[in-house]
Design a protein around this motif. Structure first.
Motif, mmCIF file in Angstrom:
data_model
loop_
_atom_site.group_PDB
_atom_site.id
_atom_site.type_symbol
_atom_site.label_atom_id
_atom_site.label_comp_id
_atom_site.label_asym_id
_atom_site.label_seq_id
_atom_site.Cartn_x
_atom_site.Cartn_y
_atom_site.Cartn_z
ATOM 1 N N GLY A 113 15.592 151.962 -82.517
ATOM 2 C CA GLY A 113 15.682 152.015 -83.967
ATOM 3 C C GLY A 113 16.644 153.088 -84.432
ATOM 4 O O GLY A 113 17.593 153.440 -83.712
ATOM 5 N N SER B 87 2.072 151.696 -87.229
ATOM 6 C CA SER B 87 2.702 150.559 -86.563
ATOM 7 C C SER B 87 2.044 149.271 -87.022
ATOM 8 O O SER B 87 0.831 149.246 -87.319
ATOM 9 N N TYR B 88 2.830 148.191 -87.050
ATOM 10 C CA TYR B 88 2.309 146.852 -87.344
ATOM 11 C C TYR B 88 2.715 145.935 -86.193
ATOM 12 O O TYR B 88 3.877 145.911 -85.780
ATOM 13 N N TYR B 89 1.739 145.163 -85.663
ATOM 14 C CA TYR B 89 1.935 144.382 -84.457
ATOM 15 C C TYR B 89 1.902 142.888 -84.774
ATOM 16 O O TYR B 89 1.080 142.420 -85.565
ATOM 17 N N LYS C 145 11.281 150.430 -77.164
ATOM 18 C CA LYS C 145 11.490 150.517 -78.604
ATOM 19 C C LYS C 145 12.901 151.013 -78.872
ATOM 20 O O LYS C 145 13.495 151.736 -78.062
ATOM 21 N N PHE D 124 12.566 154.744 -87.971
ATOM 22 C CA PHE D 124 12.175 153.344 -88.055
ATOM 23 C C PHE D 124 12.604 152.666 -86.751
ATOM 24 O O PHE D 124 13.743 152.806 -86.322
ATOM 25 N N SER D 125 11.661 151.930 -86.129
ATOM 26 C CA SER D 125 12.001 151.288 -84.853
ATOM 27 C C SER D 125 11.275 149.959 -84.713
ATOM 28 O O SER D 125 10.263 149.691 -85.351
ATOM 29 N N ILE D 126 11.840 149.116 -83.845
ATOM 30 C CA ILE D 126 11.233 147.849 -83.448
ATOM 31 C C ILE D 126 10.926 147.946 -81.961
ATOM 32 O O ILE D 126 11.785 148.383 -81.175
ATOM 33 N N TYR E 278 6.505 144.707 -82.418
ATOM 34 C CA TYR E 278 5.864 145.549 -83.427
ATOM 35 C C TYR E 278 6.926 146.383 -84.131
ATOM 36 O O TYR E 278 8.039 146.588 -83.612
ATOM 37 N N ILE E 279 6.593 146.844 -85.319
ATOM 38 C CA ILE E 279 7.470 147.757 -86.052
ATOM 39 C C ILE E 279 6.741 149.091 -86.205
ATOM 40 O O ILE E 279 5.516 149.128 -86.348
ATOM 41 N N ASN E 280 7.497 150.164 -86.161
ATOM 42 C CA ASN E 280 6.924 151.509 -86.214
ATOM 43 C C ASN E 280 7.721 152.368 -87.189
ATOM 44 O O ASN E 280 8.953 152.334 -87.188
ATOM 45 N N ALA E 281 7.015 153.116 -88.027
ATOM 46 C CA ALA E 281 7.629 154.098 -88.921
ATOM 47 C C ALA E 281 6.971 155.441 -88.643
ATOM 48 O O ALA E 281 5.745 155.529 -88.512
#
Length: 274
Positions: free
Chosen positions: A35, A199-201, A33, A268-270, A207-210
């Motif tokens: 971000g 997270s959204y996958y 990851k 915020f990360s990818i 996936y993206i993570n906040a």
């Protein structure tokens, strides 16, 4: 007999299918990851958020069938700190603004180990709660966010005509580390706190993570050991001038109250799962 054999074979197929499905749905997953952080020091004054890099690796271990619950560990490098903002310097007699100053920017480099517990609301969305512990690798800046107060001018005041009274105060500040630019003398090396996020996958492994992180450690080691300065002896200057020195030392002792400062960041990360 044939029916019994067929039934056993069917049950065997079901068992194999269930095991395969479990292994497919609940593998131990590794990933990477990267971000950005938007960080500052919670409890401080005259500062703005600083944007910094974060990058690291992840490993996720399922805790339940179909992966409704899991635990994720990370090794994360993060750049944090704050951007100094303007603040007013107040005259101790008139209480009026004498001048407007600016705190320097501070950059801190950390290596973190976050541990989060995740709940999958659906196959492609999870919420998380956990904590992390970190170690400061380095820091750069004047380290003075906590010195925003009406007595700050006396941290940098030195007038030869008041020697040695002012130099005594000045020397005490220097020996206490308040002018140090060495992070080993100024900061607590260890940091720890709590995190929460989601997270959204995507189907392709991305996936993206906040996440929000709130530190629980006061990062200013020197401030933790702060003690008030004794009233200096008259070095032989006129009484009126010495009384002014006494007034300013007392004012500094009264107003140099350093509140705890703790790391705070929105992240915020990818990421990508292998």
């Amino acid at each position: 007999m044939n029916k019994i054999l067929l039934s056993i074979a069917f049950l065997g197929l079901l068992s194999t299918h269930a095991t395969a499905q479990r292994n497919h749905r609940n593998p131990i997953e590794t990933g990477i990851k990267a971000g950005v952080n938007m960080s500052s020091l919670a409890g401080g004054n005259a500062q703005n958020s600083k944007v910094g890099l974060q990058v690291g690796g992840t490993i996720e271990i399922p805790l339940s069938f179909y992966k409704k619950f899991s635990v994720q560990g990370e090794l994360l490098y993060a750049v944090q700190g704050y951007k100094g903002a303007d603040y007013d310097q107040i005259d101790i007699d008139t209480k009026e603004v004498k001048e407007t100053l600016k705190l320097e920017d501070v950059t801190m480099h950390y290596l973190y180990l976050p541990i989060t517990f995740k709940y999958y609301v659906s196959d492609n969305f999870s919420v998380e709660l956990g904590g992390q512990i970190g170690y400061m690798l380095d820091a750069k800046g004047q380290f003075d966010a906590n010195k925003y107060n009406t007595a700050r001018q006396y941290l940098y005041y030195s007038d030869p005509k008041y020697t040695p009274s002012y130099s005594q105060l000045d020397q005490a500040l220097f020996e206490s580390g308040y002018r140090s630019t060495d992070p080993d003398n100024y900061y607590e090396k260890l940091d720890y706190g709590v995190t929460a996020g989601f997270s959204y996958y995507f189907q392709n492994g991305l996936y993206i993570n906040a996440r929000y992180y709130l530190g629980l450690q006061d990062v200013y080691k020197i401030d933790n050991d702060y003690v008030k300065w004794p009233i200096p002896a008259n070095p032989g200057i006129p009484e009126a001038e010495f009384n002014e020195v006494i007034k300013e030392v007392k004012y500094a002792n009264e107003h140099l109250n350093f509140d705890p400062l703790k790391n705070s960041s929105i992240q915020f990360s990818i990421g990508y799962k292998f």
